[in-house]
Design an enzyme around this catalytic site. Structure first.
Site, mmCIF file in Angstrom:
data_model
loop_
_atom_site.group_PDB
_atom_site.id
_atom_site.type_symbol
_atom_site.label_atom_id
_atom_site.label_comp_id
_atom_site.label_asym_id
_atom_site.label_seq_id
_atom_site.Cartn_x
_atom_site.Cartn_y
_atom_site.Cartn_z
ATOM 1 N N GLU A 108 0.835 -1.222 0.000
ATOM 2 C CA GLU A 108 0.000 0.000 0.000
ATOM 3 C C GLU A 108 0.862 1.260 0.000
ATOM 4 O OE1 GLU A 108 -3.283 0.207 -0.049
ATOM 5 O OE2 GLU A 108 -4.057 -1.706 0.667
ATOM 6 N N PHE B 186 9.843 11.964 -6.926
ATOM 7 C CA PHE B 186 9.711 10.565 -7.354
ATOM 8 C C PHE B 186 10.528 10.267 -8.616
ATOM 9 C CE2 PHE B 186 5.588 11.112 -5.195
ATOM 10 C CZ PHE B 186 5.688 10.062 -4.313
HETATM 11 P P1 TGC Z 1 0.737 10.862 -10.283
HETATM 12 O O1 TGC Z 1 1.073 11.506 -11.594
HETATM 13 O O2 TGC Z 1 1.150 11.517 -9.018
HETATM 14 O O3 TGC Z 1 -0.834 10.613 -10.203
HETATM 15 C C1 TGC Z 1 -1.569 10.032 -11.277
HETATM 16 C C2 TGC Z 1 -3.010 10.430 -11.082
HETATM 17 O O4 TGC Z 1 -3.519 9.886 -9.857
HETATM 18 C C3 TGC Z 1 -3.949 10.940 -8.977
HETATM 19 N N1 TGC Z 1 -3.583 10.524 -7.611
HETATM 20 C C4 TGC Z 1 -4.469 10.064 -6.728
HETATM 21 N N2 TGC Z 1 -5.805 9.928 -6.808
HETATM 22 C C5 TGC Z 1 -6.430 9.426 -5.735
HETATM 23 N N3 TGC Z 1 -5.787 9.039 -4.628
HETATM 24 C C6 TGC Z 1 -4.439 9.146 -4.511
HETATM 25 N N4 TGC Z 1 -3.811 8.731 -3.408
HETATM 26 C C7 TGC Z 1 -3.715 9.683 -5.592
HETATM 27 N N5 TGC Z 1 -2.400 9.930 -5.842
HETATM 28 C C8 TGC Z 1 -2.337 10.442 -7.081
HETATM 29 C C9 TGC Z 1 -3.208 12.170 -9.452
HETATM 30 O O5 TGC Z 1 -3.882 13.334 -9.090
HETATM 31 C C10 TGC Z 1 -3.200 11.962 -10.962
HETATM 32 O O6 TGC Z 1 -4.474 12.258 -11.451
HETATM 33 P P2 TGC Z 1 -4.659 12.874 -12.929
HETATM 34 O O7 TGC Z 1 -6.108 13.100 -13.046
HETATM 35 O O8 TGC Z 1 -3.830 14.122 -12.940
HETATM 36 O O9 TGC Z 1 -4.135 11.834 -13.870
HETATM 37 O O10 TGC Z 1 1.277 9.363 -10.344
HETATM 38 P P3 TGC Z 1 2.749 8.818 -10.336
HETATM 39 O O11 TGC Z 1 2.851 7.844 -11.465
HETATM 40 O O12 TGC Z 1 3.751 9.928 -10.261
HETATM 41 O O13 TGC Z 1 2.796 7.968 -8.972
HETATM 42 C C11 TGC Z 1 2.614 8.590 -7.748
HETATM 43 C C12 TGC Z 1 2.800 7.582 -6.575
HETATM 44 C C13 TGC Z 1 4.222 7.080 -6.521
HETATM 45 C C14 TGC Z 1 2.498 8.339 -5.299
HETATM 46 C C15 TGC Z 1 1.814 6.423 -6.658
HETATM 47 O O14 TGC Z 1 1.864 5.775 -7.827
HETATM 48 C C16 TGC Z 1 1.888 5.467 -5.510
HETATM 49 O O15 TGC Z 1 1.153 5.663 -4.539
HETATM 50 N N6 TGC Z 1 2.737 4.379 -5.544
HETATM 51 C C17 TGC Z 1 2.686 3.331 -4.544
HETATM 52 C C18 TGC Z 1 1.998 2.118 -5.137
HETATM 53 C C19 TGC Z 1 1.135 1.411 -4.157
HETATM 54 O O16 TGC Z 1 0.763 1.918 -3.105
HETATM 55 N N7 TGC Z 1 0.740 0.215 -4.515
HETATM 56 C C20 TGC Z 1 -0.163 -0.531 -3.695
HETATM 57 C C21 TGC Z 1 -0.654 -1.771 -4.410
HETATM 58 S S1 TGC Z 1 -2.072 -2.494 -3.648
HETATM 59 C C22 TGC Z 1 -1.487 -3.156 -2.243
HETATM 60 O O17 TGC Z 1 -0.378 -3.032 -1.838
HETATM 61 C C23 TGC Z 1 -2.481 -3.935 -1.496
HETATM 62 S S2 TGC Z 1 -1.904 -4.650 -0.051
HETATM 63 C C24 TGC Z 1 -3.352 -5.328 0.376
HETATM 64 C C25 TGC Z 1 -3.433 -5.799 1.744
HETATM 65 O O18 TGC Z 1 -3.815 -5.020 2.653
HETATM 66 O O19 TGC Z 1 -3.195 -7.030 1.900
HETATM 67 P P1 FAD Z 2 9.787 -1.429 -5.433
HETATM 68 O O1 FAD Z 2 8.814 -0.462 -6.012
HETATM 69 O O2 FAD Z 2 10.702 -2.139 -6.374
HETATM 70 O O3 FAD Z 2 10.647 -0.647 -4.349
HETATM 71 C C1 FAD Z 2 11.909 -1.127 -3.868
HETATM 72 C C2 FAD Z 2 12.515 -0.039 -2.969
HETATM 73 O O4 FAD Z 2 12.747 1.136 -3.750
HETATM 74 C C3 FAD Z 2 11.551 0.373 -1.840
HETATM 75 O O5 FAD Z 2 12.281 0.596 -0.674
HETATM 76 C C4 FAD Z 2 10.966 1.687 -2.346
HETATM 77 O O6 FAD Z 2 10.562 2.547 -1.297
HETATM 78 C C5 FAD Z 2 12.140 2.253 -3.126
HETATM 79 N N1 FAD Z 2 11.708 3.210 -4.164
HETATM 80 C C6 FAD Z 2 10.913 2.965 -5.249
HETATM 81 N N2 FAD Z 2 10.717 4.085 -5.948
HETATM 82 C C7 FAD Z 2 11.396 5.077 -5.304
HETATM 83 C C8 FAD Z 2 11.562 6.478 -5.520
HETATM 84 N N3 FAD Z 2 10.971 7.113 -6.532
HETATM 85 N N4 FAD Z 2 12.334 7.166 -4.652
HETATM 86 C C9 FAD Z 2 12.914 6.551 -3.579
HETATM 87 N N5 FAD Z 2 12.782 5.242 -3.316
HETATM 88 C C10 FAD Z 2 12.030 4.512 -4.168
HETATM 89 N N6 FAD Z 2 -0.148 -5.289 -4.579
HETATM 90 C C11 FAD Z 2 -1.388 -5.327 -5.169
HETATM 91 O O7 FAD Z 2 -1.608 -4.761 -6.219
HETATM 92 N N7 FAD Z 2 -2.401 -6.028 -4.570
HETATM 93 C C12 FAD Z 2 -2.247 -6.710 -3.403
HETATM 94 O O8 FAD Z 2 -3.197 -7.316 -2.886
HETATM 95 C C13 FAD Z 2 -0.947 -6.689 -2.784
HETATM 96 N N8 FAD Z 2 -0.721 -7.415 -1.649
HETATM 97 C C14 FAD Z 2 0.554 -7.518 -1.159
HETATM 98 C C15 FAD Z 2 0.815 -8.407 -0.120
HETATM 99 C C16 FAD Z 2 2.129 -8.554 0.357
HETATM 100 C C17 FAD Z 2 2.417 -9.557 1.434
HETATM 101 C C18 FAD Z 2 3.170 -7.766 -0.192
HETATM 102 C C19 FAD Z 2 4.578 -7.883 0.328
HETATM 103 C C20 FAD Z 2 2.913 -6.886 -1.217
HETATM 104 C C21 FAD Z 2 1.612 -6.767 -1.743
HETATM 105 N N9 FAD Z 2 1.331 -5.945 -2.836
HETATM 106 C C22 FAD Z 2 0.084 -5.951 -3.423
HETATM 107 C C23 FAD Z 2 2.425 -5.244 -3.522
HETATM 108 C C24 FAD Z 2 2.917 -4.006 -2.816
HETATM 109 O O9 FAD Z 2 2.024 -2.941 -2.954
HETATM 110 C C25 FAD Z 2 4.304 -3.656 -3.377
HETATM 111 O O10 FAD Z 2 5.199 -4.629 -2.874
HETATM 112 C C26 FAD Z 2 4.751 -2.259 -3.005
HETATM 113 O O11 FAD Z 2 3.936 -1.279 -3.638
HETATM 114 C C27 FAD Z 2 6.218 -1.999 -3.370
HETATM 115 O O12 FAD Z 2 6.509 -2.415 -4.671
HETATM 116 P P2 FAD Z 2 7.786 -3.377 -4.935
HETATM 117 O O13 FAD Z 2 7.712 -4.512 -3.988
HETATM 118 O O14 FAD Z 2 7.823 -3.666 -6.389
HETATM 119 O O15 FAD Z 2 9.034 -2.498 -4.522
#
Ligand code: TGC
Ligand code: FAD
Length: 392
Positions: free
Chosen positions: A371, A391
């Site tokens: 997340e 970023f």
């Molecule tokens: P960026 O250009 O900043 O944004 C693209 C578009 O998205 C909008 N936006 C948001 N909208 C709603 N909520 C937010 N939190 C938003 N953040 C950005 C933004 O306004 C823009 O909109 P538009 O209309 O202008 O296009 O995007 P970027 O490519 O530079 O990336 C920004 C960044 C790094 C913050 C974002 O991509 C990010 O949060 N990365 C982390 C990825 C992440 O959290 N992955 C999670 C995967 S799911 C998961 O982990 C589930 S775990 C489940 C469990 O609990 O078991």
């Molecule tokens: P990377 O993005 O490769 O990051 C590696 C390191 O680089 C990290 O320390 C990060 O902070 C750093 N880094 C990356 N970019 C930058 C930057 N711009 N500047 C500085 N540092 C940076 N995803 C889903 O979609 N759905 C799910 O249900 C889900 N469940 C999950 C359950 C588990 C148990 C785990 C471990 C992960 C899950 N995820 C899920 C994925 C999770 O969201 C990703 O692991 C997470 O977003 C990080 O991506 P990555 O592992 O590819 O790490």
């Protein structure tokens, strides 16, 4: 695991800020965790298996869609009730809370917010009752922190879409009935699609050998020319903002959830320190142990106030994504530090499954990464306060 003797810390009388309904919801969830999660969770974590039987109980306490309106099967509660539920469930185990976060905020929420009425009626009641379990596919092998680079894609084939690609690290993937999958269309625009188990070419291999979230099942979502009916595309929002909007809701729940894990570690260490005698006195009497406990309760109290205020803002639709990032980052980091300190306070016993601390600590290593990682959330705050994007 030893009997669950958990007593919730409330150093600043924060209960007085809660409504009667909040306390009822929290206590019902707490009772259910004590009865149905605590007695078995250690065993499931040790054997790396999701306790399937908790699904029914989670649905009964309203943990699948707490804030989704009742007409779709949700509990129709406010954001503070949702948070308190996540706190209590993660007090039991982060993996069980993960299942709720995914089901509620990453599957039900996008169907509710971005879907049409037919999609809401078709999927939401079954997800709320636990008849269906869902997963959320955003992360890919080469695109984790940078999901906008995703390569999973779909092509318009007239009467259906053809989906190809793969998602990695997906909670609940191995047994999900439906998956909300984010993929690019031919113009490169991101859309959400509901993919159902049984669609030809859709497989969900399990990821093994995790040391963290062992009671939660993780896997891949693989799409090999999957024919997805056109009516399964979520029509009301597209672009990266759509999946990120779901993350806001899940990250908010995690900020509360991590607090629960921290409370459990603190409560366990406090009780142990009063009972464990070394050098003829309880270790609670030594200054170094008191420093650890005093710092823990201080950090827990600060974190409680942070999420309570965030919940109030969220109830008024005023919480920003950056405010949510701050709470997720702070509270997970706080919980991880408390788990590490609490584990030390139990000495050798801290590494055993007799106590929940080591399990929480290992779980939190995932929670601090998924997340949005700890560092990504810091950069979100940095961007918000300076206007400079660090970023890219
Ligand atoms: P960026 O250009 O900043 O944004 C693209 C578009 O998205 C909008 N936006 C948001 N909208 C709603 N909520 C937010 N939190 C938003 N953040 C950005 C933004 O306004 C823009 O909109 P538009 O209309 O202008 O296009 O995007 P970027 O490519 O530079 O990336 C920004 C960044 C790094 C913050 C974002 O991509 C990010 O949060 N990365 C982390 C990825 C992440 O959290 N992955 C999670 C995967 S799911 C998961 O982990 C589930 S775990 C489940 C469990 O609990 O078991
Ligand atoms: P990377 O993005 O490769 O990051 C590696 C390191 O680089 C990290 O320390 C990060 O902070 C750093 N880094 C990356 N970019 C930058 C930057 N711009 N500047 C500085 N540092 C940076 N995803 C889903 O979609 N759905 C799910 O249900 C889900 N469940 C999950 C359950 C588990 C148990 C785990 C471990 C992960 C899950 N995820 C899920 C994925 C999770 O969201 C990703 O692991 C997470 O977003 C990080 O991506 P990555 O592992 O590819 O790490």
């Amino acid at each position: 695991m030893a009997t669950d003797l958990f007593q919730s810390p409330d150093y600043y009388n924060i209960d007085e800020l809660l409504s009667e309904e909040h306390i009822l919801v929290r206590n019902a969830t707490r009772d259910w965790v004590k009865k149905d999660v605590s007695p078995v969770i250690e065993e499931y974590a040790q054997k790396a298996e999701f306790p399937q039987h908790v699904v029914k109980g989670l649905a009964e306490v309203g943990a699948f869609g707490p804030y989704i309106p009742e007409e779709y099967g949700g509990a129709g509660l406010d954001q503070i009730s949702y948070g308190l539920m996540m706190q209590e469930i993660e007090r039991g185990d982060s993996g069980i809370r993960s299942t709720c976060s995914v089901q509620s905020s990453l599957v039900m929420y996008p169907i509710y917010a971005y879907g049409n009425e037919e999609q809401r009626k078709k999927y939401l009641p079954k997800l709320a009752s636990g008849e269906y379990l869902g997963s959320f596919g955003l992360t890919e092998p080469d695109f984790g922190s940078n999901p906008g680079g995703m390569v999973t894609n779909f092509k318009d084939k007239g009467d259906h879409y053809l989906l190809n690609g793969s998602k990695m690290w997906i909670s609940n993937a191995p047994f999900c009935d439906v998956a909300v999958v984010w993929a690019k269309n031919e113009e490169g625009r991101i859309h959400g699609l509901v993919v159902e188990r049984g669609m030809e070419g859709f497989t969900t291999p399990e990821t093994h050998n995790k040391w963290s979230l062992r009671a939660s099942s993780t896997g891949e979502l693989v799409f090999d020319n999957v024919k997805v009916p056109k009516e399964n595309l979520l029509p009301n929002k597209s672009g990266l903002g759509a999946p990120l909007g779901c993350l806001d809701s899940a990250r908010y729940g995690i900020a509360w959830g991590a607090l629960g894990a921290a409370m459990d570690c603190y409560d366990t260490a406090l009780r142990y320190s009063k009972e464990r005698v070394q050098f003829d006195r309880p270790i609670a009497g030594f200054q170094l142990q008191q420093k650890k406990l005093a710092e823990m309760i201080t950090e827990i109290t600060k974190a409680q106030l942070l999420v309570w205020r965030l919940g109030k803002l969220k109830n008024e639709n005023r919480a920003t994504s950056a405010q949510i990032s701050m709470a997720k980052r702070n509270n997970v980091d706080m919980a991880l530090k408390i788990a590490r300190e609490a584990r030390q306070m139990l000495g050798g016993m801290g590494i055993t499954g007799e106590y929940p601390i080591m399990r929480h600590m290992m779980n939190l290593e995932s929670v601090v990464t998924y997340e949005g990682t700890h560092d990504i959330h810091l950069l979100i705050t940095g961007l918000d306060i300076t206007g400079e994007n660090a970023f890219k």
